[in-house]
Design a protein around this motif. Structure first.
Motif, PDB file in Angstrom:
ATOM      1  N   GLY A  25      -6.996   7.228  -8.705  1.00  0.00           N
ATOM      2  CA  GLY A  25      -8.288   7.732  -8.268  1.00  0.00           C
ATOM      3  C   GLY A  25      -9.277   6.632  -7.967  1.00  0.00           C
ATOM      4  N   VAL A  26      -8.779   5.469  -7.536  1.00  0.00           N
ATOM      5  CA  VAL A  26      -9.650   4.332  -7.230  1.00  0.00           C
ATOM      6  C   VAL A  26     -10.533   4.675  -6.035  1.00  0.00           C
ATOM      7  N   ASP A  27     -11.793   4.309  -6.112  1.00  0.00           N
ATOM      8  CA  ASP A  27     -12.754   4.539  -5.025  1.00  0.00           C
ATOM      9  C   ASP A  27     -12.319   3.725  -3.811  1.00  0.00           C
ATOM     10  N   ALA A  28     -11.888   4.383  -2.762  1.00  0.00           N
ATOM     11  CA  ALA A  28     -11.378   3.689  -1.580  1.00  0.00           C
ATOM     12  C   ALA A  28     -12.470   2.934  -0.835  1.00  0.00           C
ATOM     13  N   SER A  75      -9.345  -3.568   1.549  1.00  0.00           N
ATOM     14  CA  SER A  75      -7.928  -3.199   1.523  1.00  0.00           C
ATOM     15  C   SER A  75      -7.158  -4.004   0.490  1.00  0.00           C
ATOM     16  N   ALA A  76      -7.466  -5.313   0.357  1.00  0.00           N
ATOM     17  CA  ALA A  76      -6.757  -6.160  -0.608  1.00  0.00           C
ATOM     18  C   ALA A  76      -7.073  -5.736  -2.038  1.00  0.00           C
ATOM     19  N   VAL A  77      -8.332  -5.454  -2.322  1.00  0.00           N
ATOM     20  CA  VAL A  77      -8.732  -5.045  -3.667  1.00  0.00           C
ATOM     21  C   VAL A  77      -8.154  -3.670  -3.998  1.00  0.00           C
ATOM     22  N   LEU A  78      -8.171  -2.781  -3.033  1.00  0.00           N
ATOM     23  CA  LEU A  78      -7.624  -1.439  -3.244  1.00  0.00           C
ATOM     24  C   LEU A  78      -6.130  -1.503  -3.550  1.00  0.00           C
ATOM     25  N   GLY A  84     -15.996  -1.844  -7.444  1.00  0.00           N
ATOM     26  CA  GLY A  84     -16.913  -1.102  -8.298  1.00  0.00           C
ATOM     27  C   GLY A  84     -16.158  -0.230  -9.284  1.00  0.00           C
ATOM     28  N   TRP A  85     -15.088   0.391  -8.803  1.00  0.00           N
ATOM     29  CA  TRP A  85     -14.249   1.219  -9.682  1.00  0.00           C
ATOM     30  C   TRP A  85     -13.584   0.361 -10.748  1.00  0.00           C
ATOM     31  N   VAL A  86     -13.046  -0.784 -10.356  1.00  0.00           N
ATOM     32  CA  VAL A  86     -12.407  -1.688 -11.314  1.00  0.00           C
ATOM     33  C   VAL A  86     -13.417  -2.135 -12.370  1.00  0.00           C
ATOM     34  N   GLY A  87     -14.638  -2.462 -11.917  1.00  0.00           N
ATOM     35  CA  GLY A  87     -15.654  -2.907 -12.851  1.00  0.00           C
ATOM     36  C   GLY A  87     -15.997  -1.858 -13.887  1.00  0.00           C
ATOM     37  N   SER A  88     -16.060  -0.613 -13.472  1.00  0.00           N
ATOM     38  CA  SER A  88     -16.464   0.444 -14.390  1.00  0.00           C
ATOM     39  C   SER A  88     -15.320   0.915 -15.283  1.00  0.00           C
ATOM     40  N   LEU A 123      -6.675  -5.050 -16.211  1.00  0.00           N
ATOM     41  CA  LEU A 123      -7.439  -6.063 -15.499  1.00  0.00           C
ATOM     42  C   LEU A 123      -6.597  -7.299 -15.218  1.00  0.00           C
ATOM     43  N   GLN A 124      -5.753  -7.699 -16.181  1.00  0.00           N
ATOM     44  CA  GLN A 124      -4.912  -8.871 -15.968  1.00  0.00           C
ATOM     45  C   GLN A 124      -3.866  -8.605 -14.887  1.00  0.00           C
ATOM     46  N   LEU A 125      -3.308  -7.409 -14.872  1.00  0.00           N
ATOM     47  CA  LEU A 125      -2.356  -7.069 -13.815  1.00  0.00           C
ATOM     48  C   LEU A 125      -3.052  -7.048 -12.449  1.00  0.00           C
ATOM     49  N   PHE A 126      -4.268  -6.549 -12.442  1.00  0.00           N
ATOM     50  CA  PHE A 126      -5.058  -6.543 -11.208  1.00  0.00           C
ATOM     51  C   PHE A 126      -5.324  -7.977 -10.744  1.00  0.00           C
ATOM     52  N   ALA A 127      -5.694  -8.848 -11.684  1.00  0.00           N
ATOM     53  CA  ALA A 127      -5.962 -10.246 -11.340  1.00  0.00           C
ATOM     54  C   ALA A 127      -4.705 -10.927 -10.814  1.00  0.00           C
ATOM     55  N   GLN A 128      -3.576 -10.658 -11.420  1.00  0.00           N
ATOM     56  CA  GLN A 128      -2.332 -11.275 -10.966  1.00  0.00           C
ATOM     57  C   GLN A 128      -1.955 -10.786  -9.575  1.00  0.00           C
TER      58      GLN A 128
END
Length: 999
Positions: free
Chosen positions: A498-501, A485-488, A506-510, A535-540
């Motif tokens: 369309g992120v893989d729930a 849930s946190a990663v999503l 795995g979706w972020v990596g690809s 990716l930086q926004l995701f990391a933040q």
């Protein structure tokens, strides 16, 4: 085998020259076949894998060992002090406890230990709550002499009260016992918290009527406390009240220690303010006068199980079905520094040989665990009297990996407290009666920051596939179950669609992690951008809520990077990590996402951690390596596709990113829009071929038309903005069009583009054959430089840190460096290094792929680039022994000698690696050096400027350095010896045979 024969000159030569070689050869063989145990240095990281402890790990949540069985069959835990040394009042204690419950168990408000005789409100009380991963223990005897429940003139059954901060004598003695009867280490293992089911009325009033609903939680927290009357029902199973005895409640031999007649319970007797419950030594419950001085304390504690590494037999720390158990807990921060382990002995008597050093001394503890059943099979310690025998009968499968946990240990004592202290354990395996040490995972971090770093594991590796060279071919990235849930949510904040729930990481990596695909994914270079990108926004977003990411999986303290450093951040295992700098708010690094390398067991312990064969190529990130990324200034420039920080090959594309911040135009209200200037000029060295203007992109982190956060919004086509490339210069004019507008003829910020928003200019240049090259060891560092200059309008004086660019304007520059390296090798005679060797041929490869070169002169070769002709797969040393390999990045090159100089053996294949050292913000190399491995015949020269490659001459003395040729020579010599030895013997016997026949 000695062959009889004539000793001649050949034998004498062997005795003088060949014997040392043969001895060396024998030693090499011995080293290959001997089973050796070497010290293993391990780094530690949190969270630490403690494995099952033995006893408590066999109890499920909510287990009630006494209530579901009986007191006698419940294992006895030795804990705290024994005897009477340093105990409360000098009273004798046994140190024995039984487990009443393993949490989580909620408090029951109306447990009735007298239910056999009716539903009486005045005999009920709340039970003690037990938290998850916590055990409720009760001592097997009283640990004090008798004392009164209450010591006031008017005795009452109030346990404690907020009125006058009152505490009963029972509460006070409980605290005193907690402070005296346990070591400070053990005290920290006991949770201090309020206890349920007590009277908290003012002491002068007490609780003398009503029902159990009057009961409260205690006002104060307690580590040690008496049980409640309800606990005897809930945790011991007692329902008989005061009519008959219960063996589960009795003191040993029905008589409590220290002269106490019984033990106080903390619950009040509700029909009498001067009455409280107790248990007599023979196991009877009773309501007693609170001024009775014959009743003592039989303490209960809530033992926290976090950090428990082992519960084992008290005498020798082995496992057994019966006998007293002693506990071993990890002491926070204590580390095991070095250790070695091996299995010795024949079948039926195998033992573990174990040694090492730690923060707790030289004594060690261990346990063997079945990883399938998560059961402790055996355990022990190295200190006197400890068990070291392996549980062979429980380890029947020689092909199975049994987990071995090892730690430094300091044994407890009856005087100080029986609990053992342990370092954080390390984990290995025992397979086929050999100890196998797993790899130690870590991330090499380079940079400068005043803060400390914390790593959180956000992705797991599964299904690793390796190629024919042993490099990583592919690995699956999965989301840990508790983080989905946190990663999503973070992926959504970063703009993911369309992120893989089920597997968001795995979706972020690809999509965002920088692994190019065909067709290209969303944001393949955001992994390297120090400032922006999805990716930086995701990391933040993840870094803003680290509490949802579980425990810290590795850390480095503040001060580690006070100066430019490359330090390994140890982490808990393979996977993808978020690295957070705790000083980011004060200028520290932005959060970083980086994966560890993957262990390939087929490559053995040395070199078993591998990366992708093409890591670092075309922007593909290097695993296990990261650089700190500091916050941006008004203008900054970086190379963003050198994740491995090892430079580039000639012919490679260098991706640049120039980052600009949208300025605050509030002070420019008097300046006409047409006069306002905000333009960029970027000048590159001649060794870089710039792209066509159409390939330069201008991006923003907001959508100027809506103001919505939209990383990577392409605004290159904005009317008024123009991009040009001329010679070695990229020009971006009219940048004001994306963030400023004409308001009544004056310049002003667009409402849809917040001040401080990011503008990124991206393009890729190619390193051509005229690029500057850098050499290790003081040979010269020559970067290929790009200088970006932002020119902007000003309304007053020149801003601090800016240059005067003429009337009403100022400028500021930022520089980026791209590096290409060269290698200098010198071929020499192994036995006479002053003798140089020409004509040695080498095949040069990287990650299993042979590289092609173009010859520039004798012994000088440049890496081939597209369009080159006459490309060679073999390079040769000059007659002066030199071999110059030009135009490569600082990654390990494998050199295989394909042609040896006449009269010399080939050297074994070896690796040469260039190691660049970067400056404070990891933008410029300050030093480069060589590192070699694979053979001692390739080594770095004393001045560090070349790699010396020493060929062995054809001689018996050099046979150990050879392969098949040397063995062939040995065979030829052996045959010659045999011929010379056998021929006289044969002729002699032939003459005898003839004589016998004739006779």
């Amino acid at each position: 085998m000695r062959v009889p024969g004539v000793v001649g000159e050949s034998d004498r030569r062997i005795s003088k020259r060949g014997l040392p070689a043969l001895v060396a050869f024998g030693l090499v063989l011995f080293m290959l076949v001997a089973e050796m145990v070497m010290p293993v240095e391990r780094a530690s990281a949190a969270p630490v894998d403690l494995g099952p402890d033995g006893y408590f790990s066999t109890l499920g949540a909510g287990a009630l060992p006494v209530a579901s069985g009986n007191w006698a069959s419940t294992r006895r835990i030795v804990f705290g002090k024994q005897g009477n040394m340093g105990t409360y009042g000098g009273a004798t204690v046994s140190g024995g406890y039984r487990t009443l419950a393993k949490g989580a168990v909620a408090s029951v408000p109306d447990a009735n230990s007298f239910s056999q005789y009716g539903n009486y409100a005045d005999t009920k009380s709340a039970t003690t709550s037990v938290a998850a991963n916590e055990a409720l223990l009760w001592a097997d005897d009283a640990v004090t002499a008798g004392f009164a429940f209450d010591t006031n003139i008017a005795y009452r059954n109030t346990f404690d009260s907020a009125t006058g901060s009152y505490r009963s004598n029972l509460a006070t003695v409980s605290d005193a016992v907690g402070a005296a009867n346990y070591s400070p280490f053990e005290q920290a293992l006991l949770r201090a918290a309020p206890v349920e089911g007590v009277c908290t009325a003012a002491q002068a009033v007490g609780c003398g009527s009503g029902s159990y609903t009057q009961q409260s939680d205690s006002v104060n927290p307690y580590r040690v406390f008496p049980l409640s009357v309800g606990d005897l029902n809930g945790f011991v199973g007692t329902t008989s009240g005061w009519v008959s005895s219960d063996g589960n409640l009795a003191c040993p031999a029905n008589a409590c220690a220290n002269g106490a007649s019984g033990s106080w319970l903390r619950s009040a007797y509700w029909n009498d303010a001067t009455g409280a419950f107790n248990v007599w030594g023979g196991g009877y419950m009773n309501a007693d006068f609170t001024g009775d001085t014959a009743v003592g304390l039989r303490p209960a504690v809530r033992l926290v199980l976090d950090g428990l590494v082992l519960s084992a037999l008290s005498n020798d720390q082995s496992q057994g079905a019966s006998g007293d158990l002693r506990l071993t807990y990890v002491e926070s921060g204590k580390q095991l520094h070095t250790w070695s382990a091996s299995v010795s002995g024949a079948a039926g008597s195998r033992t573990l040989s174990l040694s090492g050093s730690s923060d707790l001394g030289a004594d060690m503890g261990w346990k063997v665990v079945d990883p399938v059943t998560s059961t402790v099979l055996g355990s022990g310690r190295t200190s006197a009297g400890g068990n070291m025998a392996l549980p062979e009968t429980l380890m029947p499968d020689a092909t199975k990996d049994y987990d071995l946990y090892v730690w430094g240990q300091q044994d407890g004592s009856a005087v100080d407290g029986l609990t053992n202290r342990a370092t954080e354990p390390v984990k290995a395996t025992i397979t086929g009666w050999k100890v196998q040490v797993p790899p130690s995972y870590g991330i090499e971090v380079t940079g400068v920051t005043s803060g400390g770093l914390r790593a959180y594991r956000i992705g797991d590796y599964t299904d690793a596939v390796f190629d024919h060279t042993g490099a990583l071919g592919s690995v699956k990235l999965t989301t840990p179950a508790g983080l989905v849930s946190a990663v999503l949510a973070a992926a959504g904040v970063a703009g993911g669609v369309g992120v893989d729930a089920g597997n968001p990481i795995g979706w972020v990596g690809s999509h965002w992690l920088g692994y190019p695909s065909v067709p290209l994914t969303d944001d393949v270079t955001s992994a390297f951008s120090p400032f922006a990108g999805s990716l930086q926004l995701f990391a933040q977003a993840l870094a803003g809520d680290t509490a949802s990411l579980g425990p810290v999986a590795g850390s480095l303290p503040a001060g580690t990077f006070s100066s430019l450093s490359t330090v390994t951040l140890p982490v808990s295992g393979p996977g993808l990590y978020l690295v957070v700098d705790d000083s980011q708010a004060s200028g520290g690094s932005l959060p970083i996402i980086v994966g560890t390398r993957v262990f390939n067991p087929d490559l053995g312990d040395d070199g078993g951690l591998v990366d992708f064969a093409d890591a670092g190529v075309k922007g593909k990130p290097r695993l296990g390596r990261a650089s700190l990324k500091t916050s941006i200034t008004d203008v900054s420039k970086r190379v963003v596709n050198d994740a491995g920080m090892d430079g580039f090959d000639l012919g490679s594309q260098v991706e640049y990113e120039i980052a600009l911040q949208v300025p605050d135009l509030s002070s420019f209200a008097s300046l006409p829009y047409s006069s306002y200037v905000f333009a960029l000029s970027d000048v590159a060295d001649a060794g870089l071929t710039l792209p066509a203007a159409s390939s330069v992109r201008v991006l923003m982190d907001v959508d100027p038309s809506t103001g919505a956060s939209s990383p990577g919004t392409d605004v290159t086509g904005t009317p008024g903005l123009s991009v040009g490339v001329s010679g070695q210069t990229v020009s971006v004019d009219g940048l004001k069009a994306v963030f400023a507008e004409d308001v009544s003829g004056r310049v002003a910020n667009k409402a849809s583009v917040p001040v401080g928003s990011l503008i990124r200019i991206r393009y890729a240049a190619v390193l051509n054959t005229g690029a500057s090259l850098s050499s290790p060891g003081g040979g010269g560092l020559h970067p290929n430089v790009n200088t970006a200059t932002l020119t902007r309008s000003r309304v007053a004086g020149v801003s601090s840190g800016w240059d005067d660019a003429g009337p009403a304007s100022e400028s500021r520059s930022a520089v980026a460096h791209a590096y290409v390296f060269g290698l200098d090798l010198v071929k020499v005679d192994k036995d006479d290094t002053t003798r140089v060797l020409g004509g040695a041929g080498f095949e040069v490869s990287r990650d299993g792929q042979v590289l092609g070169f173009v010859q520039l002169g004798p012994g000088v070769y440049r890496l081939a680039v597209p369009g080159d002709t006459g490309v060679l797969s073999e390079v040769f040393s000059h007659t002066d022994g030199t071999l110059n390999i030009l135009g490569v990045e600082a990654r390990a090159l494998s050199l295989r000698e394909s042609t040896a100089p006449s009269g010399y053996f080939k050297v074994p294949a070896f690796m040469v690696e260039v190691l660049p050292v970067w400056n404070t913000d990891a933008t410029e190399v300050t030093l480069a050096s060589y590192r070699t491995h694979g053979t001692s015949l390739a080594y770095v020269s004393r001045d560090g400027r070349a790699v010396m490659v020493a060929d062995p001459a054809h001689s018996l003395a050099n046979l150990p350095y050879t392969g098949g040729v040397g063995i062939l020579i040995l065979l030829v010599l052996a045959i010659l010896f045999l011929v010379f030895a056998v021929r006289p013997y044969y002729l002699s016997h032939r003459a005898e045979d003839k004589a016998n026949i004739l006779g």
